[in-house]
Write a protein that holds these residues in place. Structure first.
Motif, PDB file in Angstrom:
ATOM      1  N   ILE A  19       0.806  -1.223   0.000  1.00 10.00           N
ATOM      2  CA  ILE A  19       0.000   0.000   0.000  1.00 10.00           C
ATOM      3  C   ILE A  19       0.836   1.269   0.000  1.00 10.00           C
ATOM      4  O   ILE A  19       0.298   2.362  -0.156  1.00 10.00           O
ATOM      5  CB  ILE A  19      -0.958   0.035   1.214  1.00 10.00           C
ATOM      6  CG1 ILE A  19      -0.174   0.019   2.520  1.00 10.00           C
ATOM      7  CG2 ILE A  19      -1.942  -1.103   1.146  1.00 10.00           C
ATOM      8  CD1 ILE A  19      -1.052   0.139   3.748  1.00 10.00           C
ATOM      9  N   ARG A  28      -0.211  10.852  -1.152  1.00 14.44           N
ATOM     10  CA  ARG A  28      -1.557  10.653  -1.707  1.00 14.44           C
ATOM     11  C   ARG A  28      -2.578  11.493  -0.951  1.00 14.44           C
ATOM     12  O   ARG A  28      -3.486  12.074  -1.545  1.00 14.44           O
ATOM     13  CB  ARG A  28      -1.933   9.177  -1.632  1.00 14.44           C
ATOM     14  CG  ARG A  28      -1.059   8.275  -2.488  1.00 14.44           C
ATOM     15  CD  ARG A  28      -1.571   6.845  -2.459  1.00 14.44           C
ATOM     16  NE  ARG A  28      -0.561   5.921  -2.950  1.00 14.44           N
ATOM     17  CZ  ARG A  28      -0.068   4.910  -2.252  1.00 14.44           C
ATOM     18  NH1 ARG A  28      -0.502   4.686  -1.026  1.00 14.44           N
ATOM     19  NH2 ARG A  28       0.849   4.116  -2.769  1.00 14.44           N
ATOM     20  N   LYS A  48      -8.759   5.496  -0.629  1.00 12.32           N
ATOM     21  CA  LYS A  48      -7.824   6.213  -1.498  1.00 12.32           C
ATOM     22  C   LYS A  48      -7.489   7.591  -0.945  1.00 12.32           C
ATOM     23  O   LYS A  48      -6.335   8.016  -0.975  1.00 12.32           O
ATOM     24  CB  LYS A  48      -8.394   6.318  -2.915  1.00 12.32           C
ATOM     25  CG  LYS A  48      -8.252   5.043  -3.729  1.00 12.32           C
ATOM     26  CD  LYS A  48      -8.562   5.280  -5.185  1.00 12.32           C
ATOM     27  CE  LYS A  48      -8.360   4.025  -6.014  1.00 12.32           C
ATOM     28  NZ  LYS A  48      -6.949   3.630  -6.111  1.00 12.32           N
ATOM     29  N   ASP A  53      -3.519   2.797  -1.231  1.00 17.24           N
ATOM     30  CA  ASP A  53      -3.740   2.395  -2.620  1.00 17.24           C
ATOM     31  C   ASP A  53      -3.915   0.883  -2.664  1.00 17.24           C
ATOM     32  O   ASP A  53      -2.984   0.132  -2.925  1.00 17.24           O
ATOM     33  CB  ASP A  53      -2.555   2.830  -3.484  1.00 17.24           C
ATOM     34  CG  ASP A  53      -2.835   2.637  -4.967  1.00 17.24           C
ATOM     35  OD1 ASP A  53      -4.010   2.435  -5.323  1.00 17.24           O
ATOM     36  OD2 ASP A  53      -1.881   2.682  -5.757  1.00 17.24           O
ATOM     37  N   LYS A  55      -5.595  -2.575  -4.119  1.00 22.89           N
ATOM     38  CA  LYS A  55      -6.091  -3.100  -5.382  1.00 22.89           C
ATOM     39  C   LYS A  55      -7.600  -3.324  -5.316  1.00 22.89           C
ATOM     40  O   LYS A  55      -8.112  -3.924  -4.381  1.00 22.89           O
ATOM     41  CB  LYS A  55      -5.382  -4.421  -5.720  1.00 22.89           C
ATOM     42  CG  LYS A  55      -5.766  -4.989  -7.082  1.00 22.89           C
ATOM     43  CD  LYS A  55      -4.994  -6.268  -7.377  1.00 22.89           C
ATOM     44  CE  LYS A  55      -5.374  -6.825  -8.742  1.00 22.89           C
ATOM     45  NZ  LYS A  55      -4.634  -8.079  -9.054  1.00 22.89           N
ATOM     46  N   ARG A 228       6.515   5.625  -7.414  1.00 22.55           N
ATOM     47  CA  ARG A 228       5.127   5.472  -6.998  1.00 22.55           C
ATOM     48  C   ARG A 228       4.469   6.826  -6.746  1.00 22.55           C
ATOM     49  O   ARG A 228       3.281   7.006  -7.021  1.00 22.55           O
ATOM     50  CB  ARG A 228       5.058   4.571  -5.766  1.00 22.55           C
ATOM     51  CG  ARG A 228       5.468   3.145  -6.102  1.00 22.55           C
ATOM     52  CD  ARG A 228       5.582   2.245  -4.900  1.00 22.55           C
ATOM     53  NE  ARG A 228       4.292   1.996  -4.273  1.00 22.55           N
ATOM     54  CZ  ARG A 228       4.049   0.912  -3.521  1.00 22.55           C
ATOM     55  NH1 ARG A 228       4.988   0.002  -3.359  1.00 22.55           N
ATOM     56  NH2 ARG A 228       2.881   0.751  -2.958  1.00 22.55           N
ATOM     57  N   ASP A 232       1.160   8.140  -8.635  1.00 19.56           N
ATOM     58  CA  ASP A 232      -0.011   8.602  -7.888  1.00 19.56           C
ATOM     59  C   ASP A 232      -0.481   9.963  -8.385  1.00 19.56           C
ATOM     60  O   ASP A 232      -1.680  10.196  -8.574  1.00 19.56           O
ATOM     61  CB  ASP A 232       0.305   8.683  -6.392  1.00 19.56           C
ATOM     62  CG  ASP A 232       0.485   7.312  -5.764  1.00 19.56           C
ATOM     63  OD1 ASP A 232      -0.114   6.352  -6.275  1.00 19.56           O
ATOM     64  OD2 ASP A 232       1.235   7.203  -4.778  1.00 19.56           O
ATOM     65  N   GLN A 235      -2.117   9.626 -11.783  1.00 20.71           N
ATOM     66  CA  GLN A 235      -3.429   8.996 -11.702  1.00 20.71           C
ATOM     67  C   GLN A 235      -4.477   9.980 -11.195  1.00 20.71           C
ATOM     68  O   GLN A 235      -5.588  10.061 -11.726  1.00 20.71           O
ATOM     69  CB  GLN A 235      -3.364   7.773 -10.786  1.00 20.71           C
ATOM     70  CG  GLN A 235      -4.589   6.876 -10.872  1.00 20.71           C
ATOM     71  CD  GLN A 235      -4.406   5.616 -10.054  1.00 20.71           C
ATOM     72  OE1 GLN A 235      -3.778   5.630  -8.998  1.00 20.71           O
ATOM     73  NE2 GLN A 235      -4.956   4.517 -10.530  1.00 20.71           N
ATOM     74  N   THR A 358      -6.127   2.176 -15.479  1.00 25.27           N
ATOM     75  CA  THR A 358      -5.377   1.665 -14.342  1.00 25.27           C
ATOM     76  C   THR A 358      -3.904   1.962 -14.536  1.00 25.27           C
ATOM     77  O   THR A 358      -3.444   2.287 -15.621  1.00 25.27           O
ATOM     78  CB  THR A 358      -5.568   0.146 -14.197  1.00 25.27           C
ATOM     79  OG1 THR A 358      -5.157  -0.493 -15.406  1.00 25.27           O
ATOM     80  CG2 THR A 358      -7.033  -0.184 -13.934  1.00 25.27           C
ATOM     81  N   ARG A 359      -3.157   1.812 -13.479  1.00 22.40           N
ATOM     82  CA  ARG A 359      -1.725   2.095 -13.529  1.00 22.40           C
ATOM     83  C   ARG A 359      -1.008   1.038 -14.359  1.00 22.40           C
ATOM     84  O   ARG A 359      -1.156  -0.154 -14.155  1.00 22.40           O
ATOM     85  CB  ARG A 359      -1.179   2.106 -12.102  1.00 22.40           C
ATOM     86  CG  ARG A 359       0.292   2.390 -12.022  1.00 22.40           C
ATOM     87  CD  ARG A 359       0.731   2.398 -10.581  1.00 22.40           C
ATOM     88  NE  ARG A 359       0.063   3.454  -9.858  1.00 22.40           N
ATOM     89  CZ  ARG A 359       0.073   3.546  -8.538  1.00 22.40           C
ATOM     90  NH1 ARG A 359       0.681   2.647  -7.815  1.00 22.40           N
ATOM     91  NH2 ARG A 359      -0.547   4.531  -7.937  1.00 22.40           N
TER      92      ARG A 359
END
Length: 508
Positions: A19, A28, A48, A53, A55, A228, A232, A235, A358-359
C-alpha cells in the motif's frame, strides 16, 4: 524477541510494498487535500483519500447538495431561504432518521418536489426517489454514471462512487457521546476538537497509519518511492480536472505549505499551483467590453500565467503557450514552441495518463529515468518526466477557433501529441505553407495510431484526436474524406462529447 522484531520488519516491508510507505501515503493524502480545497462542495473519502492504494478500491467522493439544509429540530436557527428538512427519529432504527419537510411544499421548485413523498399531512424525503433523481441528472451529462450502488451513484467500471449528501451544520445530540468516548491514543484531543468545530468532512488528514511514524526501516531498494509518487500524481491528475483561481491559490497555500512544512507538501503545492496556472488563462472573458489596452493587458497577463504553468509537466505548458500565440496570430512563435514541445516526446516520459484507466507497468526506459532522478525533488521529476493532457475551460479564449465547437459539454481535454501536430498544421495553413501542412497531416495520422490502441478508440481523447484528421481534411478541401471521418466518429460518440455530428450536418 529478535525473531518477533524481524517478523515485524518483514510485515512492514510487505505493507510498504502493498500500500506504500509513510511518505507515499502522506503524498496521496496531500493530493486529495489539494483536490478538495479546489472544489467548494466536494469531499474525498474512502481508502484512497486516506492514502491507501489498495487493489480493487474505488474513488469515493461526497458532494454537498445545496438545495436542502438539515436541522435537528425546529428549535434550531432555521434558515428558510432553502428547502429545510427536520430530523424525525420517531419509530426509526438507531443511527437512522427520517427527514421531514419544514418549508412550505408549495414554495418548492418542481425538481425538489420530485424527491418527496407524502405521509399523512407531512412530506418526507424519499431515499429511493432522491437517488433516482440524482442518477437521472448525472446520466444526462455523464452517461457512464448509470448505476445506483447502495447510497451512491457508480460508473460502468465501478471506478467511482458518488454520494450526494445533505448538510447539517450543528453537531447533533445523538453524536454528543462520541466526544467524550474513552480513548487511549487515537484520536488526539486536537483532532477531536477540530472535528467538533468544523465537522468530520473538514478533517484534512486521518491517522490511519499513525504507527508508521514510530517505525524506522530502510525500504527495500525495489520499492522506488519516487516512481510510486509520480504514478499517484499522474493517476489523480487524470481523474480530476482541478479548477483554479486566486481564492483557491490562497487555500492551497494555507493547507499545504503552512501546517506541514515538508518538501513533499511544498512540491505537491507547487504542482497543483502550476497546473492551475495553465487553466486560468483559458477562462473566457467578454472581449467586446474591452478596449485595446485592456486586451493587451490580458494578453500579457495570460502569458505570465502560462509561463508559471510550465512546471507541472514536460510538454503541456508549452503547448498551451503555443495555442495562445496561435490565437493571437503569432504563427512563427507558435511553431517554435510546438517544435520544442514535440522534442520532449521521448520514450522515458511517463504518459500512463492516456493509455489505461489503471496504472500501467513502467517500461525499462521510464523506470531507468525515474531511478536516475530518485534523489531529486518530486516537482523536478514531474516537470522533467511526465506528460499530461491539455485542459481548456468552457469557451476558452486561447482555444483555436477551429475547435470552438468542441467545448459544447463544458471543459475540454485533448491529447498533447495529437494537439501538437494539429496546431502545427493550423499554423502552416495560415502561413500558406501547404507542403508543411501535408507533413503535419501525415504526422497527425501516424501519432493517432501510435498513441491510442484500438481497444480505447471510443475514449473521449481518442475521438477528439481522430476528429482533428476530419477537420484537417475539410480545411484542405477533401470534403468526402472529412464527411467519412465525421460520420465514423459520430457513430461512436453516443454522448456527443465531440462536434462530429454537428460538423457532419454542416457538410450536408
Amino acid at each position: 524477541m529478535t525473531a518477533n522484531r524481524t517478523e515485524s520488519l518483514h510485515l512492514y516491508d510487505y505493507l510498504c510494498w502493498k500500500i506504500g510507505s509513510d511518505k507515499e501515503v502522506k503524498g496521496r493524502r496531500l493530493n486529495f487535500i489539494a483536490i478538495d480545497t479546489s472544489f467548494k462542495y466536494q469531499i474525498s473519502s474512502g481508502s484512497k483519500s486516506e492514502g491507501l492504494d489498495i487493489k480493487g478500491s474505488d474513488i469515493d467522493l461526497m458532494f454537498i447538495n445545496q438545495n436542502f439544509k438539515v436541522y435537528e429540530s425546529e428549535r434550531d436557527n432555521v434558515q428558510v431561504q432553502r428547502a429545510v428538512l427536520i430530523m424525525d427519529i420517531t419509530d426509526t432504527h438507531p443511527c437512522f432518521t427520517r427527514l421531514c419537510l419544514y418549508t412550505n411544499y408549495t414554495r418548492l421548485h418542481k425538481d425538489h418536489r420530485k424527491v418527496l413523498e407524502q405521509h399523512g399531512m407531512k412530506y418526507f424525503l424519499s431515499n429511493k426517489l432522491y437517488k433516482q433523481n440524482i442518477s437521472k441528472s448525472i446520466t444526462k451529462a455523464r452517461p457512464m454514471f448509470n448505476k445506483i450502488h447502495g447510497p451512491c451513484i457508480s460508473d460502468d467500471d465501478d471506478e467511482y462512487d458518488l454520494a450526494f449528501c445533505l448538510k447539517c451544520d450543528k453537531w447533533i445530540s445523538q453524536a454528543v457521546p462520541w466526544i467524550n468516548r474513552p480513548r487511549s491514543s487515537w484520536l488526539s484531543p486536537e483532532i477531536v476538537n477540530e472535528i467538533i468545530m468544523n465537522g468530520i468532512q473538514c478533517l484534512s488528514a486521518s491517522e490511519t497509519l499513525h504507527d508508521y511514524t514510530r517505525c524506522y526501516i530502510s525500504i527495500n531498494k525495489q520499492l522506488n518511492i519516487n516512481t510510486r509518487l509520480v504514478q499517484d500524481v499522474l493517476q489523480i491528475s487524470r481523474n480530476f480536472h482541478v479548477p483554479f483561481d486566486k481564492r483557491r491559490s490562497c487555500i492551497l497555500l494555507k493547507c499545504l505549505r503552512h501546517p506541514s512544512k515538508t518538501d513533499l507538501s511544498h512540491d505537491i503545492f507547487l504542482y497543483f499551483m502550476s497546473a492551475g496556472h495553465q487553466v486560468l488563462p483559458t477562462i473566457s472573458h467578454p472581449r467586446h467590453t474591452q478596449n485595446n489596452k485592456l486586451q493587451y493587458d490580458m494578453y500579457k497577463y495570460n502569458i505570465s500565467y502560462l509561463l508559471m504553468g510550465l512546471h507541472s509537466d514536460a510538454v503541456t505548458g508549452w503547448l498551451m503557450l503555443a495555442s495562445l500565440f496561435y490565437v493571437h496570430k503569432n504563427y512563427l512563435i507558435s511553431l517554435d514552441l510546438i517544435d520544442y514541445a514535440l522534442s520532449k516526446f521521448t520514450d522515458e516520459k511517463c504518459d500512463h495518463l492516456f493509455s489505461s484507466k489503471t496504472r500501467n507497468i513502467m517500461t525499462p526506459k521510464q523506470q531507468f529515468a525515474l531511478d536516475m532522478m530518485k534523489k531529486e525533488k518530486l516537482i523536478t521529476t514531474l516537470k522533467s518526466l511526465t506528460i499530461t493532457n491539455l485542459q481548456f475551460a468552457f469557451k476558452s479564449q486561447i482555444l483555436p477557433k477551429e475547435l470552438q465547437q468542441e467545448d459544447i459539454k463544458g471543459n475540454t481535454s485533448f491529447h498533447p501529441l495529437a494537439f501538437a501536430h494539429f496546431l502545427r498544421f493550423l499554423c502552416c495553413y495560415h502561413l500558406h505553407d501547404f507542403i508543411s501542412c501535408r507533413d503535419a497531416m501525415q504526422d497527425l495520422s501516424v501519432s493517432i495510431k501510435k498513441i491510442l490502441p484500438p481497444k480505447d478508440f471510443a475514449s473521449t481523447l481518442c475521438l477528439r484526436s481522430s476528429l482533428f484528421v476530419g477537420i484537417v481534411a475539410q480545411m484542405l478541401g477533401a470534403t468526402d474524406s472529412a464527411r467519412e471521418y465525421f460520420n465514423f466518429i459520430a457513430q461512436l460518440d453516443k454522448a456527443n462529447y465531440t462536434s462530429a455530428s454537428t460538423r457532419l450536418r454542416e457538410l450536408g
